[in-house]
Design an enzyme around this catalytic site. Structure first.
Site, PDB file in Angstrom:
ATOM      1  CG  ASP A 117      -9.913  -0.854   4.977  1.00 31.78           C
ATOM      2  OD1 ASP A 117      -9.646  -1.144   3.797  1.00 31.78           O
ATOM      3  OD2 ASP A 117      -9.185  -1.149   5.943  1.00 31.78           O
ATOM      4  CD  GLN A 157      -3.664  -5.033   6.221  1.00 33.26           C
ATOM      5  OE1 GLN A 157      -3.702  -3.963   5.627  1.00 33.26           O
ATOM      6  NE2 GLN A 157      -4.157  -6.148   5.703  1.00 33.26           N
ATOM      7  CE  LYS A 189      -3.867  -2.396   2.117  1.00 34.47           C
ATOM      8  NZ  LYS A 189      -4.480  -2.878   3.347  1.00 34.47           N
TER       9      LYS A 189
HETATM   10  N1  GUN Z   1      -7.026  -7.608   5.490  1.00 28.86           N
HETATM   11  C1  GUN Z   1      -7.331  -8.222   4.329  1.00 28.86           C
HETATM   12  N2  GUN Z   1      -7.877  -7.370   3.450  1.00 28.86           N
HETATM   13  C2  GUN Z   1      -7.930  -6.176   4.075  1.00 28.86           C
HETATM   14  C3  GUN Z   1      -8.403  -4.886   3.676  1.00 28.86           C
HETATM   15  O1  GUN Z   1      -8.907  -4.657   2.569  1.00 28.86           O
HETATM   16  N3  GUN Z   1      -8.269  -3.911   4.615  1.00 28.86           N
HETATM   17  C4  GUN Z   1      -7.738  -4.132   5.839  1.00 28.86           C
HETATM   18  N4  GUN Z   1      -7.669  -3.118   6.686  1.00 28.86           N
HETATM   19  N5  GUN Z   1      -7.311  -5.310   6.237  1.00 28.86           N
HETATM   20  C5  GUN Z   1      -7.405  -6.324   5.354  1.00 28.86           C
END
Ligand code: GUN
Length: 291
Positions: free
Chosen positions: A119, A96, A52
Site C-alpha cells: 500500500d 484495509q 481485490k
Molecule cells: N481504504 C481506502 N483506500 C485504501 C487503500 O488504498 N488501501 C487500504 N489499505 N485501505 C484503503
C-alpha cells in the site's frame, strides 16, 4: 471532452501483469501472493477487499484475505501482521483502512514490514516516495499517475490543484505531481478543509484532482475551460430507477463539469479501477524483489 478511461487502462495493465505471472508459472516460479487484513464489517471495505481478491485471481496472483471480527484487539491484529511479516510465501499485504475506532491506523501501519507494504503507507516508504527513491507508491496516486502517463498528459509546468490532504490520496498525490518525473513537474496547490477561496483556487487548475470525499463537491464554476479533471470520490446514492436501488457518483458533478473539461475520469470506471491496478503492480514488484 475525452474520457480518462480507467476501465480500458486498468484492463491493459492487468493483461501485462497476467503475461508476467504466466511466464513465472511457466518457469516454475511461485506466482505473487497478496494478503489483505480486513477488520470488522464496514460495507465499503468488504467490497474493496472482495474486489481485490477477484482482481488478483483474474491475473494469476494468489490472494488470501484475513477477515477479523470488529472487536479484534490491537494485540490480536499485531499477531496477524507479525505472521504475515514472517511468512516467506506472502510477498505483500495490506491492512484495509479505516480500522474500527478502537484501533489506531497510523500505529498499525508502522508494524508492517516496509518491504511487504504494497500500500506504500509505511513512513519509510512515504519517506522514499518524497525523496523520489524507488518504492511502493500508494495505490490510488500510483494508479492516477499511470492513467495520466498512458494518456500522455503533459503535466510539466502546469498548475495542479489537489483537493483533500488524506494520507492515502491527497498528500501523496501532491508529492508525486510535484516530483521531477513524467508525469510530474507540476506546480501543485494542496487544498483542504481550512483553505480559503477554494473555488477560486480550483478554477485556476490545469489539472484538478478531487479527493475530498464529498459527493458532487466540484461544480462547473470551479473548473477552468479545458482542465483535466480526476475524480477520486466514490459515493453510493439512492436511485429508484436502478435494480440495486443505488448508483455511484464521485466528488465531481460529472454531467456539468464534463462540458468544460478536456479530459475527465468517470465514476465508476475511472480512478477506482486504477487503484486496484496500482496494488497489483506493487504486488508484482514485491514478488520480483525476491527473485
Ligand atoms: N481504504 C481506502 N483506500 C485504501 C487503500 O488504498 N488501501 C487500504 N489499505 N485501505 C484503503
Amino acid at each position: 471532452m475525452k474520457l480518462l478511461d480507467g476501465k480500458e487502462i486498468s484492463a491493459q495493465i492487468k493483461e501485462e501483469i497476467k503475461a508476467e505471472v504466466a511466464a513465472m508459472i511457466d518457469n516454475d516460479i511461485r506466482p505473487p501472493h497478496l494478503a489483505a487484513i480486513l477488520v470488522g464489517e464496514d460495507p465499503a471495505s468488504q467490497t474493496y477487499v472482495a474486489s481485490k481478491e477477484k482482481n488478483c485471481q483474474s491475473v494469476g496472483i494468489i490472494s488470501t484475505a484475513y477477515r477479523l471480527p470488529e472487536n479484534t484487539t490491537e494485540e490480536e491484529l499485531l499477531k496477524t501482521i507479525d505472521f504475515l511479516n514472517k511468512d516467506d510465501e506472502v510477498d505483500g499485504f495490506i491492512v484495509q483502512l479505516p480500522l474500527p475506532k478502537h484501533l489506531n491506523d497510523d500505529k498499525v501501519i508502522k508494524l508492517i514490514d516496509p518491504t511487504k507494504d504494497v500500500d506504500g503507507f509505511h513512513p519509510e516508504n512515504i519517506g522514499k516516495m518524497v525523496l523520489g527513491e524507488d518504492t511502493y507508491l500508494p495505490a490510488t496516486p500510483y494508479g492516477i499517475m499511470e492513467l495520466l502517463k498512458r494518456y500522455d498528459i503533459d503535466t510539466a509546468g502546469k498548475n495542479c490543484v489537489v483537493l483533500g490532504r488524506s494520507h492515502i490520496v491527497g498528500t501523496p498525490m501532491s508529492i508525486l505531481m510535484s516530483r521531477n518525473s513524467k508525469p510530474g513537474n507540476a506546480t501543485v496547490t494542496l487544498c483542504h478543509s481550512r483553505t480559503e477561496n477554494i473555488k477560486e483556487i480550483a478554477a485556476q487548475a490545469d489539472i484538478l484532482i478531487a479527493a475530498v470525499g464529498k459527493p458532487h463537491f466540484v461544480t462547473a464554476d470551479m473548473v477552468k475551460d479545458g482542465a483535466i479533471v480526476v475524480d477520486v470520490g466514490i459515493h453510493r446514492i439512492e436511485d429508484a430507477s436502478k435494480k440495486s436501488g443505488f448508483r455511484l457518483i464521485g466528488d465531481v458533478d460529472f454531467e456539468e463539469v464534463s462540458k468544460k473539461a478536456s479530459y475527465i475520469t468517470p465514476v465508476p470506471g475511472g480512478v477506482g479501477l486504477m487503484t486496484i491496478a496500482g496494488l497489483l503492480l506493487n504486488t508484482l514488484k514485491a514478488r520480483k524483489a525476491k527473485m
